[in-house]
Every structure is written in C-alpha cells, then in structure tokens.
Design an enzyme around this catalytic site. Structure first.
Site, PDB file in Angstrom:
ATOM      1  N   GLN A 190       0.712  -1.431   0.208  1.00 25.93           N
ATOM      2  CA  GLN A 190       0.013  -0.178  -0.101  1.00 25.93           C
ATOM      3  C   GLN A 190       0.773   1.445   0.015  1.00 25.93           C
ATOM      4  OE1 GLN A 190      -1.941  -0.798   3.698  1.00 25.93           O
ATOM      5  NE2 GLN A 190      -0.332  -0.971   4.646  1.00 25.93           N
ATOM      6  N   GLU A 192       1.291  -8.092  11.374  1.00 27.65           N
ATOM      7  CA  GLU A 192       1.398  -6.730  10.812  1.00 27.65           C
ATOM      8  C   GLU A 192       1.170  -7.314   9.398  1.00 27.65           C
ATOM      9  OE1 GLU A 192      -0.073  -3.419  10.770  1.00 27.65           O
ATOM     10  OE2 GLU A 192       0.664  -4.283   9.156  1.00 27.65           O
ATOM     11  N   ASP A 212       0.428 -12.013   6.787  1.00 28.70           N
ATOM     12  CA  ASP A 212      -0.674 -12.068   6.220  1.00 28.70           C
ATOM     13  C   ASP A 212      -1.679 -12.708   8.083  1.00 28.70           C
ATOM     14  OD1 ASP A 212      -3.008 -11.565   5.562  1.00 28.70           O
ATOM     15  OD2 ASP A 212      -3.899 -12.761   3.475  1.00 28.70           O
ATOM     16  N   GLY A 213      -2.099 -11.798   8.797  1.00 30.61           N
ATOM     17  CA  GLY A 213      -2.817 -12.132   9.485  1.00 30.61           C
ATOM     18  C   GLY A 213      -3.953 -13.949   9.209  1.00 30.61           C
ATOM     19  N   ASP A 243      -7.459  -5.103  14.328  1.00 32.86           N
ATOM     20  CA  ASP A 243      -7.441  -3.433  14.108  1.00 32.86           C
ATOM     21  C   ASP A 243      -7.345  -3.253  12.894  1.00 32.86           C
ATOM     22  OD1 ASP A 243      -6.925  -1.171  14.590  1.00 32.86           O
ATOM     23  OD2 ASP A 243      -4.762  -0.873  15.652  1.00 32.86           O
ATOM     24  N   THR A 256      -7.768  -2.166   8.761  1.00 34.88           N
ATOM     25  CA  THR A 256      -8.223  -1.069   7.775  1.00 34.88           C
ATOM     26  C   THR A 256      -9.666  -1.454   7.222  1.00 34.88           C
ATOM     27  OG1 THR A 256      -7.033  -2.675   5.865  1.00 34.88           O
ATOM     28  CG2 THR A 256      -6.149  -0.681   6.790  1.00 34.88           C
ATOM     29  N   ASP A 257      -9.895  -0.856   5.994  1.00 38.08           N
ATOM     30  CA  ASP A 257     -11.852  -0.511   5.958  1.00 38.08           C
ATOM     31  C   ASP A 257     -12.037  -2.788   5.324  1.00 38.08           C
ATOM     32  OD1 ASP A 257     -12.777   1.886   6.792  1.00 38.08           O
ATOM     33  OD2 ASP A 257     -11.737   2.582   4.611  1.00 38.08           O
TER      34      ASP A 257
HETATM   35  N1  AG3 Z   1      -8.270   1.195  11.674  1.00 42.02           N
HETATM   36  C1  AG3 Z   1      -8.658   1.463  10.285  1.00 42.02           C
HETATM   37  C2  AG3 Z   1     -10.506   2.009  10.914  1.00 42.02           C
HETATM   38  C3  AG3 Z   1     -11.413   2.274   9.431  1.00 42.02           C
HETATM   39  C4  AG3 Z   1     -11.031   4.332   8.678  1.00 42.02           C
HETATM   40  N2  AG3 Z   1     -11.337   3.713   8.075  1.00 42.02           N
HETATM   41  C5  AG3 Z   1     -11.433   5.357   6.873  1.00 42.02           C
HETATM   42  N3  AG3 Z   1     -10.824   6.167   7.271  1.00 42.02           N
HETATM   43  N4  AG3 Z   1     -11.822   4.873   6.183  1.00 42.02           N
HETATM   44  C6  AG3 Z   1      -6.856   2.317  12.289  1.00 42.02           C
HETATM   45  C7  AG3 Z   1      -5.990   1.457  12.467  1.00 42.02           C
HETATM   46  C8  AG3 Z   1      -5.461   2.513  14.142  1.00 42.02           C
HETATM   47  N5  AG3 Z   1      -4.718   1.565  14.963  1.00 42.02           N
END
Ligand code: AG3
Length: 283
Positions: A31, A106, A137-138, A155, A157-158
C-alpha cells in the site's frame, strides 16, 4: 499556498484537513503510506489515502478497541493483535501487568518502521519484552493457531484492499478456533451511517454472529473517520460484555485513560434504534 488532505467519505461527501507539512510518503509492497502534520489534528497516518489515525483522536479508537475486551476478561494473559502496525493497541495493552505475551501480526513491516519514526505517540511500546512481532498476513497466521489466546484484537483497515481477508467468514472461524474456551475477539466494525458503510458493517456483523455465540456491537465517537460514528464488534465464547464486566476490578488496576471508563463501557453498548435495526436485520 494551501495544502489539504482529503478523504472521500462517499461519492458526495469529502472530509479535509489542512496540512502543514507532509513528513513522509512511500509505497510498500502492499500500500501507499503517508504521514502528514496539521495544526488541528497533529500528525496523521493514511494508508492508500484512507485516514488511519490522528494524534488528536487516536486515543478514542485505541482505548475502546483495547480496554473493552480487557476489562471483561477476568485474566487475559495471551493476546493476539492483528494489524495495528502503528502501535496504538500495543501501547494500551502494555498497561496490563496480567498480560504475559502479545503476538502482533502486521502484514506490512513498513507501517511499523514509518510509525516508529514519525508517530511516537502510538509507536512507543514496541520495546516491551512481552511483544513478538510477525510480519505476515493475519489470515494465514491464524489458521495455524488453536486454543491459544484469551483475547484477539483485530485492528484492520477497511474491508477492501489489503485488509479484505480480515472481514471473511473463514477468518472469524479461525479466530474462534484460536481462542480459549472463554476467549474474546474484538474488531473494528466500520460505521453504520453512510449507506455503503452500513452495508459493509452489516455483512461483517452477520459473519461474526454466525461464528460466535455472543456477538454484540458497541460504539464510539471518532471525529476523523467517515461520519464520526464508529462501531466495534465484541464476539465471545463465554463472557457477556456488560454482565461479566467487573468495574471495581478494572478500576483497581489504575490504568490511566482519557476516553474509556467502566460507566462508558456499559453505555457504549446502548445503540441508536436505527443501528439496532441494521444489526437485527442480519442476526
Ligand atoms: N484502522 C482503520 C479504521 C478505518 C478507517 N476508515 C477510513 N478512514 N475510511 C485504524 C488503525 C488504527 N490503529
């Protein structure tokens, strides 16, 4: 000259923060990673252009995703954290003396490196002796785990791109197997507010509900995420998030928090009617 960071929250809604300076921009195998500095929110981290955390409001997210399960489980010793390369969840977890081991999985090593360099507010406890980091990869990591953890914190991402696998039925089933008989899994559960987010949130809830006997949702106010109204999932084999909370035991630990407290813990599970309906529709 004005420099602004903008995240599109829907095709019709944009959220912008005025940027003082861009501190880092790079691309990993997985990413694009950016760090900005701003007057209003301090430093902030974005992945592929999506807001992950700001120095000003990260405490809300990290306290709520960590202390809710940790306060319900009576003796959490072995913890698995998936994602979380910025270190925010680790910072909160290391406040618990009961914790003997933390495995952090992670996928992207560069997120950890960049966070260590630019985000000292969250990446401040990576040297804790109880912490083991796996750059993997989790989804794959957890397939190998059985009856091992007391608490799992997802925790992510989307639910698209790198983090997509962390929202699948297979993954939640693996989390179930990886937990002890009284284990708890908590995940970031997206937002109920905008239609597209609500659909993703419902899909997630449906999958978790079919994998765990107890599956509840709680909320927090996170100003820099889409709509500011954010949900977390509490999935558990045995403990109920409110009935099994022992407020005095948690308060005796003396952990300093700025958002979480044991009164708010119970209140966070009281959801607006429209959110309850969204959840009921898929239960
Ligand atoms: N995790 C991501 C939450 C989602 C945010 N989504 C967005 N901005 N569209 C956050 C990781 C923090 N440790």
């Amino acid at each position: 000259m004005e420099l602004w960071f903008t995240e599109k929250h829907t095709p019709e809604v944009k959220f912008s923060i005025k940027v003082d300076r861009q501190l880092y921009s790079g691309r990993s195998e997985f990413q694009r990673i950016d760090i900005f500095d701003s007057k209003e929110f301090g430093r902030f981290l974005t992945l592929d252009g999506y807001m992950m955390l700001t120095e000003k409001d990260e405490f809300i997210y990290h306290e709520m995703i960590t202390h809710v399960p940790m306060a319900v489980h009576p003796n959490p010793k072995n913890i698995l954290v998936i994602g979380a390369g910025d270190g925010g969840v680790i910072r909160e977890l290391t406040n618990y003396n009961s914790v003997e081991n933390i495995d952090l999985v992670e996928i992207d090593e560069l997120v950890v490196e960049v966070s260590k360099k630019y985000l000292p507010v969250t990446a401040c406890r990576f040297d804790d002796k109880r912490l083991n980091i796996f750059y993997e990869d989790g989804v794959k990591f957890i397939r190998r785990c059985e009856n091992k953890y007391d608490v799992i914190i997802v925790d992510s991402t989307d639910p698209f791109g790198v983090g997509e696998g962390l929202f699948t039925k297979e993954f939640y089933g693996s989390c179930y197997n990886a937990l002890h008989d009284d284990g708890i899994m908590v995940n970031q559960h997206e937002s109920p507010f905008y239609d597209e987010d609500a659909i993703a949130m419902q899909r997630t809830h449906k999958r978790i509900t079919s994998s765990f006997p107890i599956s509840k949702v709680y909320q927090a106010h996170i100003p820099t995420y889409p709509s500011g109204h954010w949900l977390f999932g509490f999935a558990s084999k045995k403990y109920h998030p409110i009935h099994d909370l022992n407020p005095s035991a948690w308060n005796l630990l003396g952990i300093k928090t700025r958002y979480y407290n044991t009164r708010l813990h119970a209140g966070a599970f009281a959801l607006p009617n429209y959110v309850e309906e969204l959840l009921k529709d898929v239960e």
